[in-house]
Motif scaffolding. Structure first.
Motif, short mmCIF file in Angstrom:
data_model
loop_
_atom_site.label_atom_id
_atom_site.label_comp_id
_atom_site.label_asym_id
_atom_site.label_seq_id
_atom_site.Cartn_x
_atom_site.Cartn_y
_atom_site.Cartn_z
N GLU A 246 0.82 -1.20 0.00
CA GLU A 246 0.00 0.00 0.00
C GLU A 246 0.86 1.26 0.00
OE1 GLU A 246 -0.23 -2.31 2.39
OE2 GLU A 246 -2.18 -3.29 2.17
N CYS A 247 0.25 2.33 -0.45
CA CYS A 247 0.92 3.62 -0.49
C CYS A 247 0.32 4.51 0.59
CB CYS A 247 0.71 4.25 -1.87
SG CYS A 247 1.34 5.91 -2.04
N TRP A 248 1.17 5.19 1.33
CA TRP A 248 0.71 6.09 2.39
C TRP A 248 1.00 7.53 1.97
CZ3 TRP A 248 -1.82 4.54 6.88
CH2 TRP A 248 -1.90 3.17 7.07
N LYS B 3 -4.38 6.00 3.11
CA LYS B 3 -3.77 4.76 2.64
C LYS B 3 -4.38 4.42 1.28
CE LYS B 3 -4.91 0.62 4.21
NZ LYS B 3 -5.02 -0.59 5.07
N SER C 82 7.91 7.89 -4.97
CA SER C 82 8.32 6.66 -4.32
C SER C 82 8.27 5.55 -5.37
CB SER C 82 7.40 6.34 -3.14
OG SER C 82 7.91 5.28 -2.35
N SER D 282 8.03 1.61 -6.57
CA SER D 282 7.52 0.31 -6.15
C SER D 282 8.46 -0.80 -6.58
CB SER D 282 6.13 0.07 -6.74
OG SER D 282 5.74 -1.29 -6.53
N TRP E 77 5.28 6.09 -7.95
CA TRP E 77 4.16 6.80 -7.34
C TRP E 77 4.56 8.27 -7.21
CZ3 TRP E 77 -0.46 4.57 -5.20
CH2 TRP E 77 -0.52 3.17 -5.28
N LYS F 16 0.40 6.97 -10.52
CA LYS F 16 1.46 5.96 -10.66
C LYS F 16 1.77 5.81 -12.13
CE LYS F 16 2.83 1.25 -9.44
NZ LYS F 16 2.40 -0.09 -8.94
N VAL G 75 4.61 10.77 -0.11
CA VAL G 75 4.12 9.50 -0.62
C VAL G 75 5.14 8.42 -0.29
CG1 VAL G 75 5.11 9.94 -2.91
CG2 VAL G 75 3.25 8.30 -2.66
N SER G 76 4.67 7.26 0.18
CA SER G 76 5.60 6.22 0.60
C SER G 76 5.07 4.83 0.25
CB SER G 76 5.84 6.29 2.12
OG SER G 76 6.55 5.16 2.56
N VAL G 77 5.84 4.10 -0.56
CA VAL G 77 5.66 2.66 -0.70
C VAL G 77 7.00 2.03 -0.35
CG1 VAL G 77 3.82 2.68 -2.42
CG2 VAL G 77 6.17 2.79 -3.18
#
Length: 309
Positions: free
Chosen positions: A25-27, A37, A258, A260, A267, A282, A301-303
């Motif tokens: 998931e991406c936060w 999320k 970010s 993946s 992302w 994305k 953004v964080s994955v």
């Protein structure tokens, strides 16, 4: 009253995001006060974490799905476990704005206005405090070391205990850094339009000066290449030798990216987007948009990725 307010915020953290194992998931931090999320297909969980004044970053640990949320106004970082609902406040961090997670042990390197603090994986112990002005930080899970930049010029690598082990050549105003498993780092200086790759021993390997205003450097764990944003709109992919592999227009006001590890997709947090209200999108490495979600005014953004190396 202030303590009561933050107690209310923390009670919200316990109930708003649905539980479950981490599955890429991406936060996202939105509008500086809400954490979303997003699932792998780009759809957002209908529940959010609201009422976080001056939230500046949300970083996920891919090993266990624990999310660390920096709230600048509270000088606090919150460690939140969506799987159990547990949360913990880590106070006394001066205006935190960037977090680097080591999935090998769950520890977090937290960059604030005047220092980087390394905090244990359970959020209980401050392991090291490294003074630095407007620092950026990136951690290498292979050995627990971290590269830290100081916006006044200095750049250094520290061991897992927070001891300096090597200096790199100063830059004008470095504010972005990313590191690979071998300890090599890419450092971005947007103010002076310099992008530099340095070895684990601090030696300059590549220096690029023809990419205007580089920001948000991120290494692709699949092939070791670098993704970087130029002039808040162009997304550029560089090989380890600095050779340009791809370049395409990917946004209006990109503030964070970010990468993946599942598919190499990027992302993007775009403060404006197609609607000028904000957008998370994305993209493939070939420059094709996979999806876009109008998340308002995203800033982080964080994955996560973690191969166990």
């Amino acid at each position: 009253m202030k303590k009561m307010f933050w107690a209310m915020v923390l009670s919200v953290l316990c109930v708003t995001i649905s539980h479950g194992q981490y599955n890429g998931e991406c936060w996202v931090v939105s509008k500086g006060d809400t954490v979303y999320k997003l699932y792998a297909d780009g759809n957002a969980d209908p529940q959010v974490i609201p009422n976080l004044p001056q939230a500046s970053a949300a970083e996920v640990n891919p090993a266990d799905g624990v999310v660390w949320i920096a709230v600048s106004a509270a000088n606090t970082v919150y460690r939140y476990n969506p799987n159990s609902g547990d949360f913990l406040a880590i106070p006394d961090i001066n205006r935190p704005n960037m977090i680097a997670i080591n999935p090998a042990d769950g520890s977090a390197w937290i960059a604030g206005l005047d220092a980087v603090k390394k905090v244990s994986g359970d959020g209980v112990q401050v392991i090291a405090t490294i003074p630095a002005h407007e620092p950026a930080v990136a951690v290498n899970p292979k050995d627990g070391s971290a590269w830290i930049t100081n916006a006044r010029g200095p750049i250094a690598r520290y061991d897992a205990a927070g001891n300096k082990i090597v200096d790199a050549q100063n830059m004008g105003e470095p504010k972005g850094v990313t590191v690979d498993y071998e300890g090599n780092a890419w450092i971005a200086d947007s103010q002076y339009s310099v992008l530099r790759r340095v070895s684990a021993s601090g030696q300059t390997l590549v220096e690029i000066t023809d990419i205007p205003n580089p920001t948000s450097p991120r290494i692709n764990p699949m092939d070791g290449s670098l993704w970087v944003v130029s002039q808040q709109s162009m997304l550029i992919n560089l090989g380890v030798d600095g050779t340009k592999k791809a370049e395409f227009l990917a946004g209006m006001a990109i503030v964070a990216i970010s990468v993946s590890p599942a598919d190499g997709g990027i992302w993007i947090a775009d403060l404006l987007g197609e609607t000028f209200q904000g957008e998370i999108s994305k993209w493939t490495s070939a420059g094709q948009a996979m999806f876009k979600n109008p998340i308002p005014q995203p800033s982080s953004v964080s994955v996560g990725y973690w191969s166990g190396n």
